[in-house]
Design an enzyme around this catalytic site. Structure first.
Site, mmCIF file in Angstrom:
data_model
loop_
_atom_site.group_PDB
_atom_site.id
_atom_site.type_symbol
_atom_site.label_atom_id
_atom_site.label_comp_id
_atom_site.label_asym_id
_atom_site.label_seq_id
_atom_site.Cartn_x
_atom_site.Cartn_y
_atom_site.Cartn_z
ATOM 1 C CG PHE A 265 -9.313 -1.495 3.586
ATOM 2 C CD1 PHE A 265 -8.025 -1.723 3.403
ATOM 3 C CD2 PHE A 265 -10.026 -2.897 3.465
ATOM 4 C CE1 PHE A 265 -7.392 -1.560 5.019
ATOM 5 C CE2 PHE A 265 -9.278 -3.115 4.987
ATOM 6 C CZ PHE A 265 -7.635 -2.916 5.434
ATOM 7 C CG ASP B 112 -1.859 1.222 0.976
ATOM 8 O OD1 ASP B 112 -2.027 1.368 -0.041
ATOM 9 O OD2 ASP B 112 -2.701 1.099 1.807
HETATM 10 P P1 IMP Z 1 1.754 -0.831 4.057
HETATM 11 O O1 IMP Z 1 2.863 -0.095 5.029
HETATM 12 O O2 IMP Z 1 1.102 0.572 3.449
HETATM 13 O O3 IMP Z 1 2.392 -0.682 2.790
HETATM 14 O O4 IMP Z 1 0.515 -1.776 4.133
HETATM 15 C C1 IMP Z 1 0.983 -2.884 3.430
HETATM 16 C C2 IMP Z 1 0.334 -3.923 4.772
HETATM 17 O O5 IMP Z 1 -0.765 -2.938 5.202
HETATM 18 C C3 IMP Z 1 0.312 -5.373 4.095
HETATM 19 O O6 IMP Z 1 0.282 -6.202 4.300
HETATM 20 C C4 IMP Z 1 -1.318 -5.393 4.589
HETATM 21 O O7 IMP Z 1 -1.403 -6.769 5.560
HETATM 22 C C5 IMP Z 1 -1.927 -4.448 5.065
HETATM 23 N N1 IMP Z 1 -3.197 -3.903 4.033
HETATM 24 C C6 IMP Z 1 -3.091 -2.355 3.486
HETATM 25 N N2 IMP Z 1 -4.045 -2.226 1.997
HETATM 26 C C7 IMP Z 1 -4.471 -3.141 2.714
HETATM 27 C C8 IMP Z 1 -5.836 -3.657 2.435
HETATM 28 O O8 IMP Z 1 -6.430 -3.220 1.253
HETATM 29 N N3 IMP Z 1 -6.501 -4.966 2.912
HETATM 30 C C9 IMP Z 1 -5.710 -5.267 4.334
HETATM 31 N N4 IMP Z 1 -5.124 -4.755 4.673
HETATM 32 C C10 IMP Z 1 -4.004 -3.939 4.323
#
Ligand code: IMP
Ligand code: MG
Length: 180
Positions: free
Chosen positions: A154, A105
């Site tokens: 999401f 994300d």
């Molecule tokens: P980042 O650190 O913002 O890249 O987030 C990554 C982590 O957040 C992923 O490994 C997921 O566990 C969680 N995450 C991010 N977006 C979503 C989503 O749309 N649904 C569920 N979990 C998410």
């Protein structure tokens, strides 16, 4: 109270679409890692379903380890804080490591993980993410393998949760946050 199985929202990627793409990723990894025994590092909990399917699409001897990091708590927005909740058992030195992630994300979790794992001296380290939020650049993030780019919604299902629910759905759903 009997809870509904399905989330509010709609299917974004069907089970079949996901499985077909994973077969392609597995074939690519099989080619890229011929003569190696890659160590698959699954990032819990979200990647556990993907890890199981991806591993079975790779026609090589592989080893598995898992680590758990926490960045979201129970909400649908990032807290900006990443911490290791469960560390690896296997020594990474000299290994060809493939980090198996459910979704990239902000890329915050990934950059933390990469720094942390690279300091352990693997021979190589690549990322195999099922999902990449659109607008993020795979090259800038150093992502070798990406399954799908998805819109800002999401998402839940196929291992991904909201407050620990919906991980067991075989399809990926975009989750209607206005229902909360
Ligand atoms: P980042 O650190 O913002 O890249 O987030 C990554 C982590 O957040 C992923 O490994 C997921 O566990 C969680 N995450 C991010 N977006 C979503 C989503 O749309 N649904 C569920 N979990 C998410
Ligand atoms: Mg999560």
């Amino acid at each position: 109270m009997i809870e509904p199985l399905k989330p509010p929202g709609k299917i974004l990627l069907s089970e079949q679409q996901i499985q077909e793409r994973i077969v392609q990723l597995g074939q690519q990894i099989t080619k890229d890692y011929a003569n190696s025994v890659p160590l698959l590092v699954g990032v819990l909990k979200g990647a556990f379903v993907y890890m199981a399917d991806l591993a079975r699409a790779i026609a090589l001897p592989v080893e598995f380890d898992f680590m758990a990091v926490s960045s979201y708590g129970n909400a649908t927005k990032t807290s900006g804080v990443v911490r290791i909740v469960k560390d690896l058992d296997i020594d990474l030195s000299g290994r060809d490591v493939i980090v198996v992630e459910d979704i990239i994300d902000s890329g915050l979790t990934l950059s933390y993980l990469r720094k942390n794992l690279e300091s352990r001296g693997p021979a190589s380290l690549e990322i195999c993410a099922l999902l990449l939020r659109s607008g993020r650049q795979p090259n800038e993030l150093g992502l070798k393998y990406v399954g799908f780019e998805i819109p800002p919604d999401f998402v839940v299902g196929y291992g991904l949760d909201v407050a620990e629910r919906y991980r067991n759905l075989p399809d990926l759903w975009s989750y209607d946050e206005s229902s909360e």
